[in-house]
Design a protein around this motif. Structure first.
Motif, mmCIF file in Angstrom:
data_model
loop_
_atom_site.group_PDB
_atom_site.id
_atom_site.type_symbol
_atom_site.label_atom_id
_atom_site.label_comp_id
_atom_site.label_asym_id
_atom_site.label_seq_id
_atom_site.Cartn_x
_atom_site.Cartn_y
_atom_site.Cartn_z
ATOM 1 N N LYS A 1 128.764 -44.342 33.037
ATOM 2 C CA LYS A 1 128.510 -44.438 34.594
ATOM 3 C C LYS A 1 128.903 -42.993 35.211
ATOM 4 C CE LYS A 1 129.412 -46.927 38.968
ATOM 5 N NZ LYS A 1 130.030 -47.804 39.465
ATOM 6 N N ILE A 2 127.871 -42.306 35.892
ATOM 7 C CA ILE A 2 128.026 -41.002 36.172
ATOM 8 C C ILE A 2 127.670 -40.999 37.836
ATOM 9 C CG2 ILE A 2 127.853 -39.791 34.295
ATOM 10 C CD1 ILE A 2 125.135 -38.930 35.023
ATOM 11 N N ARG A 3 128.518 -40.134 38.478
ATOM 12 C CA ARG A 3 128.273 -40.058 39.839
ATOM 13 C C ARG A 3 128.112 -38.582 40.468
ATOM 14 N NH1 ARG A 3 132.265 -38.416 42.895
ATOM 15 N NH2 ARG A 3 131.387 -39.121 44.875
ATOM 16 N N ARG A 4 127.669 -38.397 41.646
ATOM 17 C CA ARG A 4 127.563 -37.186 42.343
ATOM 18 C C ARG A 4 127.360 -37.197 43.892
ATOM 19 N NH1 ARG A 4 121.623 -34.001 41.452
ATOM 20 N NH2 ARG A 4 120.533 -35.589 42.603
ATOM 21 N N GLU A 5 127.686 -36.258 44.525
ATOM 22 C CA GLU A 5 127.623 -36.229 46.076
ATOM 23 C C GLU A 5 126.156 -35.451 46.373
ATOM 24 O OE1 GLU A 5 129.361 -37.414 48.652
ATOM 25 O OE2 GLU A 5 130.861 -38.268 47.452
ATOM 26 N N TYR A 6 125.308 -36.052 46.868
ATOM 27 C CA TYR A 6 124.035 -35.474 47.296
ATOM 28 C C TYR A 6 123.577 -35.619 48.471
ATOM 29 C CZ TYR A 6 119.288 -34.067 46.426
ATOM 30 O OH TYR A 6 118.119 -33.361 46.800
#
Length: 288
Positions: free
Chosen positions: A31-36
């Motif tokens: 599971k990966i995440r980013r701020e966009y």
């Protein structure tokens, strides 16, 4: 996760690994995440090593020259990228896991490769059903949704060849999606020449026997999955729940199916649903 995070950052620097979701013989999923644009986004990342971590030491000390090893790995990567292209063609369908992006990164040794595949983040069906039995309505909805996915595959001349519990996912809205096209092949390669792939307990008899087969082999696998979900997670001819199941019981049950023996109805299905499931699981592919 150090290696996976390092190579993820080198390709898509805004993404960070949150946790490992699963590991198999063909890769690890995170599971990966980013701020966009001020919002938090999540996705699933599949990392495939070629050669695999298990094969790497033996592979590097094999009798092949460096050039032979590199070419061998390139052929494998080319095959995997072909499967990724299948995913991209099917992306956007509400019943198929959506592909987002991929990258192939050469390893520092000049021989191997790491493949990154970014996909939408979904809940595995196996996880959702970890502590409960599905009811008839859920199994029917699953069957309808995966049939829609297989119809799209058929239009694209694709046989999935690995329909099983672990390759079904659930969206936030409760819809079912088909994922992992790692064993898929185009029908254009001629049915007679297709290899035996997939998980054998879900496998259609004609596939296991290396006979010519087509898209209805996927229908058979879907039928077996529905049968199991309606039968306390037990395949046809296994000891009835709650008796224990041994490895030899699984082998015997599979051999009985291969013999063409008539399947008993699943334990938790009504008459009409049993009839539908048993028809899809017909030994004769023309009867499905």
């Amino acid at each position: 996760m150090g290696f996976a995070q390092d190579i993820l950052t080198s390709v898509w620097r805004d993404w960070q690994i949150v946790e490992e979701l699963g590991r198999g013989s063909y890769g690890t999923v995170y599971k990966i995440r980013r701020e966009y644009v001020g919002r938090e986004q999540f996705a699933a990342l599949k990392v495939i090593r070629v050669p695999s971590d298990e094969e790497r030491a033996d592979f590097m000390f094999s009798s092949k020259s460096i050039d032979e090893q590199r070419e061998f790995c390139r052929e494998i990567v080319s095959d995997i990228v072909g499967e990724i292209e299948l995913m991209s063609k099917l992306s956007g369908n509400s019943n198929i896991v959506s592909y987002e992006d991929h990258e192939v990164v050469p390893d520092g040794d000049g021989v191997g490769f790491t493949i990154l595949i970014r996909m939408e983040l979904l809940t595995p069906l196996a996880q959702q059903l970890a502590n409960r039995e599905p009811d008839e309505d859920e199994v029917v909805r699953l069957g309808v949704d995966i049939c829609k996915a297989l119809e799209l595959c058929r239009k694209q001349n694709i046989i999935h060849r690995d329909i099983k519990l672990e390759n079904i996912f659930v969206s936030q809205s409760g819809g079912y999606k088909l994922g992992d096209f790692g064993t898929a092949r185009r029908l254009e390669k001629t049915a007679a020449g297709l290899s035996v792939k997939g998980t054998y307990m879900y496998m259609a008899p004609e596939v296991f026997r290396r006979e010519p087969y087509g898209a209805n082999a996927d229908l058979y696998s879907l039928g077996i999955l529905m049968y199991c979900l309606l039968n306390h997670r037990r395949f046809p001819f296994m000891p009835p729940y709650p008796e224990k199941v041994s490895y030899s019981d699984m082998q015997t049950a599979f051999n009985e199916r291969l013999s063409g023996k008539k399947l008993p109805p699943p334990a938790n299905a009504g008459k009409r649903l049993s009839e539908i499931v048993l028809k899809v699981c017909a030994y004769n592919k023309r009867a499905r």
